[in-house]
Design a protein around this motif. Structure first.
Motif, PDB file in Angstrom:
ATOM      1  N   ARG A  21      -1.040  -1.443  -7.308  1.00  0.00           N
ATOM      2  CA  ARG A  21      -1.114  -0.343  -8.274  1.00  0.00           C
ATOM      3  C   ARG A  21      -2.237  -0.570  -9.274  1.00  0.00           C
ATOM      4  NH1 ARG A  21       3.972   2.827 -10.953  1.00  0.00           N
ATOM      5  NH2 ARG A  21       4.638   2.592  -8.785  1.00  0.00           N
ATOM      6  N   SER A  22      -2.486  -1.816  -9.625  1.00  0.00           N
ATOM      7  CA  SER A  22      -3.600  -2.111 -10.533  1.00  0.00           C
ATOM      8  C   SER A  22      -4.927  -1.631  -9.958  1.00  0.00           C
ATOM      9  CB  SER A  22      -3.679  -3.624 -10.791  1.00  0.00           C
ATOM     10  OG  SER A  22      -2.568  -4.084 -11.487  1.00  0.00           O
ATOM     11  N   ALA A  23      -5.116  -1.853  -8.660  1.00  0.00           N
ATOM     12  CA  ALA A  23      -6.365  -1.440  -8.012  1.00  0.00           C
ATOM     13  C   ALA A  23      -6.527   0.076  -8.081  1.00  0.00           C
ATOM     14  CB  ALA A  23      -6.374  -1.905  -6.560  1.00  0.00           C
ATOM     15  N   PHE A  24      -5.445   0.803  -7.830  1.00  0.00           N
ATOM     16  CA  PHE A  24      -5.510   2.255  -7.922  1.00  0.00           C
ATOM     17  C   PHE A  24      -5.748   2.712  -9.364  1.00  0.00           C
ATOM     18  CE2 PHE A  24      -3.290   2.102  -3.774  1.00  0.00           C
ATOM     19  CZ  PHE A  24      -4.112   2.966  -3.070  1.00  0.00           C
ATOM     20  N   CYS A  54       0.810  -1.218   0.000  1.00  0.00           N
ATOM     21  CA  CYS A  54       0.000   0.000   0.000  1.00  0.00           C
ATOM     22  C   CYS A  54       0.849   1.276   0.000  1.00  0.00           C
ATOM     23  CB  CYS A  54      -0.944  -0.001   1.205  1.00  0.00           C
ATOM     24  SG  CYS A  54      -2.219  -1.280   1.123  1.00  0.00           S
ATOM     25  N   SER A  55       2.091   1.173   0.459  1.00  0.00           N
ATOM     26  CA  SER A  55       2.955   2.352   0.493  1.00  0.00           C
ATOM     27  C   SER A  55       3.335   2.823  -0.906  1.00  0.00           C
ATOM     28  CB  SER A  55       4.220   2.063   1.297  1.00  0.00           C
ATOM     29  OG  SER A  55       4.979   1.027   0.694  1.00  0.00           O
ATOM     30  N   GLU A  56       3.077   1.983  -1.915  1.00  0.00           N
ATOM     31  CA  GLU A  56       3.370   2.376  -3.302  1.00  0.00           C
ATOM     32  C   GLU A  56       2.713   3.700  -3.666  1.00  0.00           C
ATOM     33  OE1 GLU A  56       3.332  -0.335  -6.816  1.00  0.00           O
ATOM     34  OE2 GLU A  56       2.637  -1.771  -5.313  1.00  0.00           O
ATOM     35  N   VAL A  57       1.464   3.865  -3.227  1.00  0.00           N
ATOM     36  CA  VAL A  57       0.697   5.028  -3.660  1.00  0.00           C
ATOM     37  C   VAL A  57       1.241   6.331  -3.118  1.00  0.00           C
ATOM     38  CG1 VAL A  57      -0.990   5.087  -1.769  1.00  0.00           C
ATOM     39  CG2 VAL A  57      -1.692   5.764  -4.080  1.00  0.00           C
ATOM     40  N   THR A  58       2.101   6.264  -2.122  1.00  0.00           N
ATOM     41  CA  THR A  58       2.685   7.485  -1.554  1.00  0.00           C
ATOM     42  C   THR A  58       3.971   7.887  -2.269  1.00  0.00           C
ATOM     43  OG1 THR A  58       4.005   6.266   0.092  1.00  0.00           O
ATOM     44  CG2 THR A  58       1.754   6.895   0.706  1.00  0.00           C
ATOM     45  N   LYS A  59       4.472   7.047  -3.141  1.00  0.00           N
ATOM     46  CA  LYS A  59       5.725   7.330  -3.837  1.00  0.00           C
ATOM     47  C   LYS A  59       5.469   8.283  -5.008  1.00  0.00           C
ATOM     48  CE  LYS A  59       7.770   2.921  -2.521  1.00  0.00           C
ATOM     49  NZ  LYS A  59       8.635   3.547  -1.512  1.00  0.00           N
ATOM     50  N   PRO A  60       6.383   9.245  -5.229  1.00  0.00           N
ATOM     51  CA  PRO A  60       6.194  10.249  -6.283  1.00  0.00           C
ATOM     52  C   PRO A  60       5.927   9.657  -7.663  1.00  0.00           C
ATOM     53  CG  PRO A  60       8.003  10.875  -4.863  1.00  0.00           C
ATOM     54  CD  PRO A  60       7.613   9.491  -4.453  1.00  0.00           C
ATOM     55  N   ASP A  61       6.628   8.561  -8.026  1.00  0.00           N
ATOM     56  CA  ASP A  61       6.435   7.997  -9.360  1.00  0.00           C
ATOM     57  C   ASP A  61       5.032   7.431  -9.531  1.00  0.00           C
ATOM     58  OD1 ASP A  61       7.228   5.784  -7.586  1.00  0.00           O
ATOM     59  OD2 ASP A  61       7.141   4.571  -9.402  1.00  0.00           O
ATOM     60  N   CYS A  62       4.480   6.848  -8.453  1.00  0.00           N
ATOM     61  CA  CYS A  62       3.131   6.297  -8.520  1.00  0.00           C
ATOM     62  C   CYS A  62       2.089   7.415  -8.582  1.00  0.00           C
ATOM     63  CB  CYS A  62       2.873   5.391  -7.316  1.00  0.00           C
ATOM     64  SG  CYS A  62       1.271   4.538  -7.371  1.00  0.00           S
ATOM     65  N   ILE A  63       2.309   8.457  -7.797  1.00  0.00           N
ATOM     66  CA  ILE A  63       1.380   9.593  -7.815  1.00  0.00           C
ATOM     67  C   ILE A  63       1.333  10.221  -9.203  1.00  0.00           C
ATOM     68  CG2 ILE A  63       0.964  11.915  -6.903  1.00  0.00           C
ATOM     69  CD1 ILE A  63       2.170  10.928  -4.252  1.00  0.00           C
ATOM     70  N   LYS A  64       2.512  10.424  -9.810  1.00  0.00           N
ATOM     71  CA  LYS A  64       2.558  10.980 -11.166  1.00  0.00           C
ATOM     72  C   LYS A  64       1.842  10.061 -12.149  1.00  0.00           C
ATOM     73  CE  LYS A  64       6.915  13.556 -10.804  1.00  0.00           C
ATOM     74  NZ  LYS A  64       8.316  13.652 -11.294  1.00  0.00           N
ATOM     75  N   ALA A  65       2.073   8.755 -12.006  1.00  0.00           N
ATOM     76  CA  ALA A  65       1.447   7.802 -12.911  1.00  0.00           C
ATOM     77  C   ALA A  65      -0.079   7.841 -12.790  1.00  0.00           C
ATOM     78  CB  ALA A  65       1.962   6.389 -12.620  1.00  0.00           C
ATOM     79  N   SER A 110      15.409 -12.314 -19.854  1.00  0.00           N
ATOM     80  CA  SER A 110      16.648 -12.627 -19.150  1.00  0.00           C
ATOM     81  C   SER A 110      16.704 -11.944 -17.800  1.00  0.00           C
ATOM     82  CB  SER A 110      17.857 -12.188 -19.991  1.00  0.00           C
ATOM     83  OG  SER A 110      17.792 -10.800 -20.252  1.00  0.00           O
ATOM     84  N   HIS A 111      15.544 -11.392 -17.351  1.00  0.00           N
ATOM     85  CA  HIS A 111      15.524 -10.712 -16.065  1.00  0.00           C
ATOM     86  C   HIS A 111      14.345 -11.183 -15.224  1.00  0.00           C
ATOM     87  CE1 HIS A 111      12.792  -8.213 -18.540  1.00  0.00           C
ATOM     88  NE2 HIS A 111      12.136  -8.082 -17.422  1.00  0.00           N
ATOM     89  N   ILE A 112      14.404 -10.829 -13.955  1.00  0.00           N
ATOM     90  CA  ILE A 112      13.356 -11.197 -13.006  1.00  0.00           C
ATOM     91  C   ILE A 112      12.166 -10.268 -13.188  1.00  0.00           C
ATOM     92  CG2 ILE A 112      12.817 -11.405 -10.542  1.00  0.00           C
ATOM     93  CD1 ILE A 112      15.813 -11.869 -10.091  1.00  0.00           C
ATOM     94  N   PRO A 113      10.925 -10.747 -13.046  1.00  0.00           N
ATOM     95  CA  PRO A 113       9.744  -9.873 -13.130  1.00  0.00           C
ATOM     96  C   PRO A 113       9.833  -8.710 -12.148  1.00  0.00           C
ATOM     97  CG  PRO A 113       9.090 -12.165 -13.174  1.00  0.00           C
ATOM     98  CD  PRO A 113      10.563 -12.148 -12.866  1.00  0.00           C
ATOM     99  N   ILE A 114       9.005  -7.716 -12.372  1.00  0.00           N
ATOM    100  CA  ILE A 114       9.095  -6.461 -11.634  1.00  0.00           C
ATOM    101  C   ILE A 114       8.950  -6.626 -10.137  1.00  0.00           C
ATOM    102  CG2 ILE A 114       8.150  -5.125 -13.530  1.00  0.00           C
ATOM    103  CD1 ILE A 114       5.567  -4.952 -11.757  1.00  0.00           C
ATOM    104  N   SER A 115       9.548  -5.679  -9.427  1.00  0.00           N
ATOM    105  CA  SER A 115       9.258  -5.515  -8.011  1.00  0.00           C
ATOM    106  C   SER A 115       8.121  -4.516  -7.920  1.00  0.00           C
ATOM    107  CB  SER A 115      10.492  -4.980  -7.260  1.00  0.00           C
ATOM    108  OG  SER A 115      10.765  -3.654  -7.663  1.00  0.00           O
ATOM    109  N   SER A 116       7.720  -4.171  -6.713  1.00  0.00           N
ATOM    110  CA  SER A 116       6.569  -3.278  -6.550  1.00  0.00           C
ATOM    111  C   SER A 116       6.839  -1.859  -7.017  1.00  0.00           C
ATOM    112  CB  SER A 116       6.143  -3.256  -5.095  1.00  0.00           C
ATOM    113  OG  SER A 116       7.180  -2.761  -4.276  1.00  0.00           O
ATOM    114  N   GLU A 117       8.108  -1.482  -7.207  1.00  0.00           N
ATOM    115  CA  GLU A 117       8.396  -0.103  -7.585  1.00  0.00           C
ATOM    116  C   GLU A 117       8.733   0.080  -9.056  1.00  0.00           C
ATOM    117  OE1 GLU A 117      10.296  -1.144  -4.707  1.00  0.00           O
ATOM    118  OE2 GLU A 117       8.721  -0.438  -3.366  1.00  0.00           O
ATOM    119  N   ASP A 118       8.805  -0.998  -9.829  1.00  0.00           N
ATOM    120  CA  ASP A 118       9.242  -0.877 -11.208  1.00  0.00           C
ATOM    121  C   ASP A 118       8.177  -0.220 -12.078  1.00  0.00           C
ATOM    122  OD1 ASP A 118      11.721  -1.962 -10.886  1.00  0.00           O
ATOM    123  OD2 ASP A 118      11.035  -4.015 -11.156  1.00  0.00           O
TER     124      ASP A 118
END
Length: 247
Positions: free
Chosen positions: A96-99, A9-20, A236-244
């Protein structure tokens, strides 16, 4: 196999998520404004059903292509079915999908309310099944149409080996939306987008067949994301983390 990322839930407080979220609201609002507005204009003008269908399909083609490009900060989803398709492919977290869903529905509703005001209270056209089209048929229509939409999104924008298609994704996605409206519009309405159907239904107060435009697109979108990510993409990489980022 791609794993669905839960996020926090802390994702939504991050600047990149707010901008998105802000950008997703803007581009979804403008998409619905032009899409629903074109349908209202087609109803107002005289030209016949075929001309109206062409008019609406072309308008959606253009606005989808432009708004996806303009919404690069958020990924320009415009659509809960696109969001769930990317979720099933491991490109966006559940949180983030829910938001995104909330933002998309709010933007659609706001656009339709503004259209009703600007047009002097013209009837807001809603997605309903055509005469003779049953629930099962309508759901399958929406599954197939939305699957083709998400398959295009993956092939032209998500797949790291898109090659010569790089940069053409938004235009090609817009074209497949327009083509799907031409083929499916007379039958299911060719929504492919629960948010696109939700705003008009809310403003018009008409919920006839509305559930079809959630079930069909979400199944089609999720299925396309799961199939393309797990059968056709070699990473060749790992799927996203919560901040990608989204794409």
């Amino acid at each position: 196999m791609a794993k669905i990322a839960l996020g926090c839930c802390s994702e939504v407080t991050k600047p990149d998520c707010i901008k998105a979220l802000v950008v997703e609201f803007i581009v979804t609002f403008l998409f619905v404004f032009a899409g629903v507005g074109s349908a209202m204009a087609a109803d107002k003008l005289e030209g016949g059903a075929l001309a109206a269908l062409l008019f609406v399909a072309v308008a959606h083609t253009f606005v989808v292509a432009v708004m996806i490009s303009a919404g690069h900060i958020s990924g320009g989803h415009l659509n809960p079915a696109v969001t769930i398709g990317l979720l099933f492919g491991g490109h966006i977290t559940v949180v983030r999908s829910a938001f995104y869903w909330v933002i998309q529905l709010l933007a659609s509703s706001a656009a339709c309310l503004l259209l009703k005001y600007l047009t002097g209270g013209l009837v807001t056209p809603v997605h309903t099944l055509a005469s003779g089209v049953g629930y099962g048929q309508g759901i399958v229509w929406e599954i197939v149409l939305t699957f083709s939409l998400l398959f295009t999104v993956y092939a032209t924008m998500v797949d790291p080996k898109k090659g010569s298609l790089d940069g053409f994704g938004p235009l090609l996605t817009g074209l497949v939306v327009g083509a799907n409206i031409l083929v499916g519009g007379p039958f299911s309405g060719a929504s492919m987008n629960p948010a696109r159907s939700f705003g008009p239904a809310l403003v018009a107060g008409v919920w006839t067949d509305h559930w079809v435009y959630w079930v069909g697109p979400l199944i089609g979108g999720g299925l396309a994301g799961f199939v393309y990510e797990n059968l056709f993409i070699v990473r060749s990489h790992i799927p996203i983390s919560s901040e990608d980022p989204i794409y």
